[in-house]
Design an enzyme around this catalytic site. Structure first.
Site, PDB file in Angstrom:
ATOM      1  N   LYS A  20      10.601   3.268   3.776  1.00  0.00           N
ATOM      2  CA  LYS A  20      10.615   4.732   3.656  1.00  0.00           C
ATOM      3  C   LYS A  20      11.450   5.149   2.452  1.00  0.00           C
ATOM      4  O   LYS A  20      12.607   4.714   2.321  1.00  0.00           O
ATOM      5  CB  LYS A  20      11.242   5.352   4.908  1.00  0.00           C
ATOM      6  CG  LYS A  20      10.486   5.035   6.176  1.00  0.00           C
ATOM      7  CD  LYS A  20       9.419   6.056   6.448  1.00  0.00           C
ATOM      8  CE  LYS A  20       9.885   6.938   7.569  1.00  0.00           C
ATOM      9  NZ  LYS A  20       8.888   7.850   8.034  1.00  0.00           N
ATOM     10  N   ASP A  24       1.102  10.330   3.824  1.00  0.00           N
ATOM     11  CA  ASP A  24       1.802  11.172   4.791  1.00  0.00           C
ATOM     12  C   ASP A  24       0.826  12.175   5.400  1.00  0.00           C
ATOM     13  O   ASP A  24       0.618  13.263   4.889  1.00  0.00           O
ATOM     14  CB  ASP A  24       2.950  11.899   4.075  1.00  0.00           C
ATOM     15  CG  ASP A  24       3.995  12.362   5.057  1.00  0.00           C
ATOM     16  OD1 ASP A  24       3.887  11.996   6.238  1.00  0.00           O
ATOM     17  OD2 ASP A  24       4.908  13.088   4.637  1.00  0.00           O
ATOM     18  N   CYS A  35      11.229  45.356   6.394  1.00  0.00           N
ATOM     19  CA  CYS A  35      11.506  46.725   5.977  1.00  0.00           C
ATOM     20  C   CYS A  35      10.258  47.524   6.345  1.00  0.00           C
ATOM     21  O   CYS A  35       9.150  47.178   5.929  1.00  0.00           O
ATOM     22  CB  CYS A  35      11.751  46.787   4.470  1.00  0.00           C
ATOM     23  SG  CYS A  35      11.674  48.472   3.851  1.00  0.00           S
ATOM     24  N   CYS A  55       8.870  51.879  -0.411  1.00  0.00           N
ATOM     25  CA  CYS A  55       9.736  50.782  -0.830  1.00  0.00           C
ATOM     26  C   CYS A  55       9.022  50.054  -1.974  1.00  0.00           C
ATOM     27  O   CYS A  55       7.911  49.546  -1.798  1.00  0.00           O
ATOM     28  CB  CYS A  55       9.977  49.865   0.368  1.00  0.00           C
ATOM     29  SG  CYS A  55      10.906  48.389  -0.036  1.00  0.00           S
ATOM     30  N   LYS A  76       2.125   4.614   1.517  1.00  0.00           N
ATOM     31  CA  LYS A  76       2.204   5.097   2.901  1.00  0.00           C
ATOM     32  C   LYS A  76       1.866   6.592   2.869  1.00  0.00           C
ATOM     33  O   LYS A  76       2.701   7.434   2.509  1.00  0.00           O
ATOM     34  CB  LYS A  76       3.600   4.855   3.481  1.00  0.00           C
ATOM     35  CG  LYS A  76       3.685   5.194   4.957  1.00  0.00           C
ATOM     36  CD  LYS A  76       4.998   4.688   5.543  1.00  0.00           C
ATOM     37  CE  LYS A  76       5.098   4.908   7.036  1.00  0.00           C
ATOM     38  NZ  LYS A  76       4.843   6.243   7.486  1.00  0.00           N
ATOM     39  N   TYR A 114      -7.143   1.948   5.655  1.00  0.00           N
ATOM     40  CA  TYR A 114      -6.271   0.838   5.300  1.00  0.00           C
ATOM     41  C   TYR A 114      -6.192  -0.291   6.323  1.00  0.00           C
ATOM     42  O   TYR A 114      -5.324  -1.156   6.238  1.00  0.00           O
ATOM     43  CB  TYR A 114      -4.861   1.348   5.006  1.00  0.00           C
ATOM     44  CG  TYR A 114      -4.292   2.303   6.035  1.00  0.00           C
ATOM     45  CD1 TYR A 114      -4.079   1.909   7.340  1.00  0.00           C
ATOM     46  CD2 TYR A 114      -3.965   3.619   5.681  1.00  0.00           C
ATOM     47  CE1 TYR A 114      -3.558   2.772   8.272  1.00  0.00           C
ATOM     48  CE2 TYR A 114      -3.442   4.501   6.619  1.00  0.00           C
ATOM     49  CZ  TYR A 114      -3.235   4.073   7.913  1.00  0.00           C
ATOM     50  OH  TYR A 114      -2.734   4.930   8.839  1.00  0.00           O
ATOM     51  N   GLU A 140       0.844  -1.195   0.000  1.00  0.00           N
ATOM     52  CA  GLU A 140       0.000   0.000   0.000  1.00  0.00           C
ATOM     53  C   GLU A 140       0.873   1.236   0.000  1.00  0.00           C
ATOM     54  O   GLU A 140       2.016   1.198   0.444  1.00  0.00           O
ATOM     55  CB  GLU A 140      -0.857   0.021   1.284  1.00  0.00           C
ATOM     56  CG  GLU A 140      -1.808  -1.143   1.367  1.00  0.00           C
ATOM     57  CD  GLU A 140      -2.449  -1.256   2.748  1.00  0.00           C
ATOM     58  OE1 GLU A 140      -2.339  -0.325   3.558  1.00  0.00           O
ATOM     59  OE2 GLU A 140      -3.050  -2.308   2.990  1.00  0.00           O
ATOM     60  N   CYS A 195      17.448  47.368   3.688  1.00  0.00           N
ATOM     61  CA  CYS A 195      16.533  46.817   2.682  1.00  0.00           C
ATOM     62  C   CYS A 195      17.203  46.819   1.313  1.00  0.00           C
ATOM     63  O   CYS A 195      17.722  47.849   0.881  1.00  0.00           O
ATOM     64  CB  CYS A 195      15.249  47.644   2.653  1.00  0.00           C
ATOM     65  SG  CYS A 195      14.145  47.131   1.329  1.00  0.00           S
ATOM     66  N   CYS A 223      15.078  49.559  -0.919  1.00  0.00           N
ATOM     67  CA  CYS A 223      14.986  50.992  -0.655  1.00  0.00           C
ATOM     68  C   CYS A 223      16.085  51.499   0.265  1.00  0.00           C
ATOM     69  O   CYS A 223      16.199  52.701   0.499  1.00  0.00           O
ATOM     70  CB  CYS A 223      13.615  51.340  -0.074  1.00  0.00           C
ATOM     71  SG  CYS A 223      13.431  50.756   1.622  1.00  0.00           S
TER      72      CYS A 223
HETATM   73  S1  IVH Z   1      -0.913   0.291   8.697  1.00  0.00           S
HETATM   74  C1  IVH Z   1      -0.561  -1.951  12.651  1.00  0.00           C
HETATM   75  N1  IVH Z   1      -1.022   1.347   6.302  1.00  0.00           N
HETATM   76  O1  IVH Z   1       2.201   5.137   8.904  1.00  0.00           O
HETATM   77  C2  IVH Z   1      -0.514  -1.301  11.333  1.00  0.00           C
HETATM   78  N2  IVH Z   1      -0.175   2.694   8.071  1.00  0.00           N
HETATM   79  O2  IVH Z   1       4.649   4.452  10.583  1.00  0.00           O
HETATM   80  C3  IVH Z   1      -0.992   0.072  11.354  1.00  0.00           C
HETATM   81  N3  IVH Z   1       0.391   4.990   7.390  1.00  0.00           N
HETATM   82  O3  IVH Z   1       0.804   4.891  12.097  1.00  0.00           O
HETATM   83  C4  IVH Z   1      -0.601   0.959  10.253  1.00  0.00           C
HETATM   84  N4  IVH Z   1      -0.167   4.780   5.278  1.00  0.00           N
HETATM   85  O4  IVH Z   1      -0.241   6.594  10.405  1.00  0.00           O
HETATM   86  C5  IVH Z   1      -0.679   1.539   7.594  1.00  0.00           C
HETATM   87  N5  IVH Z   1      -1.224   2.161   4.119  1.00  0.00           N
HETATM   88  C6  IVH Z   1      -0.885   2.346   5.411  1.00  0.00           C
HETATM   89  C7  IVH Z   1      -0.395   3.590   5.870  1.00  0.00           C
HETATM   90  C8  IVH Z   1      -0.038   3.716   7.219  1.00  0.00           C
HETATM   91  C9  IVH Z   1       0.287   5.612   6.203  1.00  0.00           C
HETATM   92  C10 IVH Z   1       0.914   5.607   8.631  1.00  0.00           C
HETATM   93  C11 IVH Z   1       0.093   5.345   9.845  1.00  0.00           C
HETATM   94  C12 IVH Z   1       1.002   4.589  10.763  1.00  0.00           C
HETATM   95  C13 IVH Z   1       2.343   5.015  10.293  1.00  0.00           C
HETATM   96  C14 IVH Z   1       3.372   3.951  10.642  1.00  0.00           C
END
Ligand code: IVH
Length: 677
Positions: free
Chosen positions: A321, A127, A433, A439, A125, A234, A123, A415, A418
């Site tokens: 990551k 942010d 400024c 200015c 991740k 998710y 999936e 500045c 000016c």
């Molecule tokens: S699963 C026990 N799935 O990343 C499993 N987390 O560093 C629970 N996050 O706390 C998390 N996308 O806030 C999961 N597709 C995804 C995610 C996801 C973002 C975040 C979430 C989690 C953190 C973990």
């Protein structure tokens, strides 16, 4: 008026229809009706709920606009602790994870293709901030933030304003369950908010993640509603979850109304996972929201159970990551920009370098403290990174490449535009400024703001012309615009008879702009478009605003300490008072007319209206004023979000085609006038 039984039935019908359309639009990205038709349904629902208050449910789609104020959010214990994930950063880490999974399941490792291949779900991740949503009998009961993982904040009122979070489910959902996901702010929304903040002299929000979590902590849910947050889900938790694997449950949850990412993919074996990761490492920049990695989960629940948890995270899942892309390049020069409010921004001018899909030439250095902390000097080689932020930033200096004898950077004292001495106010990171009336970028910036679309809307006057007029000594502030004449304009370069006439017409027409927009236009620091409207409607005239004490100002909606101080300072300034006096004699609207007051309604509230063509009864500007007076929004171009087109004669063929293809209704001038009567 319908009787209560009939009303109840109709409310149920409307709620279902509206929920379905919200789902189509916000979760599936596939609307099946126009915004106008949608608004009609919502209006009918609101009308019925007003007529039968006992039938109003806190989960009604009419409640999405928010309006509840929460002073402090209650801290609530999570039913299941909200754990985090362990991180991985490279292929070796992932291969190790796969090995440990197999060990944990007591499978042997020799499986290349065929035997013992683990089924993973990959999936994105997202942010943002994690959220746990509890549903009871299909209704959203509670939304809790992660907090410390054991207990979090109850932010249900704010979560309810997020359109992709269903308030009521459909289909065969379990009676009680929790679903977890991530609330985030799409990149476009983030950029738009920062443009608006810049316009009123406020520091930009750092990145979409902070913006999303800051928004969810806001006290006024009506403000949260306007911020257009979004939410992907998710992770399903509970006793009676339908399937014994993660992937099928996600697909099922989609049918109940949740927004599940279509990028979620089943992968067979770790090689397949690596392919998914490599693909998104390159493609992630094309997504309309930020992701900071990929999450890999063992699909099968029996296997998940067997693997279990450590104290902090599940053993059946891991986060990969992405490396924030980093490059090194030469810092050629530090320049300093002066904004409309006089704020100074230091900018690093870099030797152009490719980074995360774009060529980077500049990076913000933010302020004097940051320069000092990085100890960055001109001719240094610097590491530049594009992480969660949209603007690249300098991470550090490559000291091994520093040429001998480079002197530390000395922040400017005067500045750059000016020459006046810069000041740094207490508790502020930025230098300013203070020469705001002499200015050049400040003067030009203020005039640009004054004529901008949401302010006085003088579209015949662009940035270049303003600069030209300023350099020629014809304008020193926005009140001088009203003294311009054809004789003064014609000697200017590129100024023909016709453009001079257009310009003067535009300026003249701005005298009809209502007080609330004038109040925004005059550029009181921190007073944005919405605040200006609130103040204008409450105070009704500039004269009265001038007389208010700080305490009285604080009683106005949206006015806090900073804004109140800023308004007081504005009216203490002699220069400014003189400018206002001249605008008053030019005929600018500094009062909300009684007519305007009594004529304003919220009949068009939430509607986006495009005006196109030629009209018989009113001018386009007057129609625009009507739209605003009744709470609607006049927008320039047609999109799926347009509610209707106010169509006159000879509407452009392109616009017509676009409206037709998107199914946007065309409303005649007469129908429109009837609508707001
Ligand atoms: S699963 C026990 N799935 O990343 C499993 N987390 O560093 C629970 N996050 O706390 C998390 N996308 O806030 C999961 N597709 C995804 C995610 C996801 C973002 C975040 C979430 C989690 C953190 C973990």
């Amino acid at each position: 008026m319908q009787n209560s039984e009939e009303a109840k039935k109709r409310i149920t019908e409307l709620t279902e229809q509206i929920n379905q359309h919200n789902y189509n639009y916000y979760s599936l990205d596939n609307p099946t009706i126009s915004d106008y038709e949608f608004d009609k349904l919502l209006e009918e629902l609101i009308y019925l709920e007003k007529a039968h208050p006992s039938l109003l449910s806190s989960n009604s789609p009419s409640q999405r606009v928010g309006g509840t104020i929460t002073k402090t959010f209650n801290s609530v214990k999570h039913q299941y602790p909200m754990l985090s994930l362990s991180n991985s950063y490279n292929e070796a880490d992932l291969i190790d994870f796969d090995r440990k999974v197999k060990d944990g399941l007591q499978l042997n490792q020799t499986d290349l293709f065929g035997t013992n291949t683990i089924e993973y779900v990959c999936e994105l991740k997202f942010d943002g901030l994690s959220i746990g949503l509890t549903y009871e009998n299909g209704f959203l009961k509670q939304a809790i933030t992660r907090g410390d993982g054991v207990q979090g904040d109850d932010v249900t009122v704010n979560a309810k304003t997020i359109k992709s979070i269903p308030l009521q489910l459909k289909g065969d959902f379990p009676a009680l369950f929790e679903i977890r996901g991530e609330i985030f702010m799409p990149k476009k929304v983030f950029e738009q908010i920062n443009l608006e903040r810049e316009d009123i002299g406020e520091a930009p929000l750092a990145n979409p993640r902070n913006a999303a979590s800051g928004t969810m902590k806001m006290q006024d849910s009506a403000v949260v509603a306007k911020r257009n947050l979004d939410c992907y889900l998710y992770y399903l938790l509970g006793e009676n979850i339908p399937f014994s694997n993660h992937y099928d449950n996600l697909l099922k949850a989609k049918t109940w109304g949740f927004k599940i990412s279509k990028e979620t993919k089943r992968c067979f074996g770790i090689e397949d996972v690596l392919k998914f990761i490599n693909y998104w490492d390159k493609e992630r920049h094309q997504l309309p929201f930020e992701i900071d990695g990929i999450v890999i989960k063992v699909n099968n629940y029996d296997q998940q159970r067997q693997l279990g948890f450590t104290a902090k995270s599940p053993r059946w899942a891991i986060a990969y990551k992405f490396k924030a892309e980093q490059v090194s390049t030469l810092l050629e020069e530090i320049t300093y920009q002066v904004g409309r409010t006089g704020a100074i921004t230091p900018v690093a001018n870099l030797k152009p370098v490719a980074l995360a899909g774009t060529i980077v030439k500049r990076a913000s250095l933010h302020n004097a403290d940051i320069i000092e902390k990085l100890d960055v000097r001109v001719r240094d080689t610097v590491f530049v990174e594009k992480g969660g932020e949209i603007i690249p930033k300098i991470i550090s200096v490559d000291l091994t490449k520093r040429p001998p004898g480079l002197a530390p950077t000395k922040y400017i004292e005067d500045c750059p535009e000016c020459g006046s001495k810069l000041k740094r106010k207490d508790n502020e990171a930025l230098h300013y400024c203070l020469n705001e009336y002499n200015c050049s970028p400040q003067v030009v910036g203020k005039i640009e703001h004054f004529v901008s679309r949401k302010a006085m809307n003088i579209d015949s006057l662009g940035g270049e012309t303003i600069e030209q007029l300023y350099k020629a000594g014809l304008i020193k502030n926005y009140s001088d615009l009203y003294d311009l004449t054809k004789e003064l304009l014609l000697p200017l370069e590129r100024m023909a008879e016709k453009s001079a006439r257009n310009l003067l017409d535009g300026i003249n027409k701005s005298k009809d702009v209502p007080f609330e927009r004038v109040l925004f236009a005059i550029g009181i620091r921190h007073v944005g478009e919405t605040t200006a409207k609130k103040i204008a409607r409450k105070v009704k005239s500039l004269e009265r605003l001038k007389l208010l004490t700080k305490e009285e100002l604080l009683e106005i909606d949206e006015v806090g300490d900073t804004i109140a101080e800023s308004i007081l300072a504005f009216f203490k300034n002699e220069n400014q008072l003189e400018i206002i006096k001249r605008l008053t004699s030019a005929g600018i609207q500094f009062n909300l007319s009684e007519e305007q007051l009594s004529a304003s309604t919220d009949k068009l509230s939430g509607k986006s209206i495009v005006i196109s063509g030629v009209f018989n009864k009113y001018s386009r500007d007057q129609l625009k004023n009507f739209i605003e007076q009744h709470g609607g929004k006049n927008v320039g171009s047609i999109s799926a979000k347009t509610t209707f087109v106010l169509a006159g004669e000879n509407m452009g063929p392109e616009k017509l085609k676009k409206a037709q293809s998107l199914g946007i209704p065309l409303i005649t001038e007469d129908d429109f006038l009837e609508m707001i009567k």
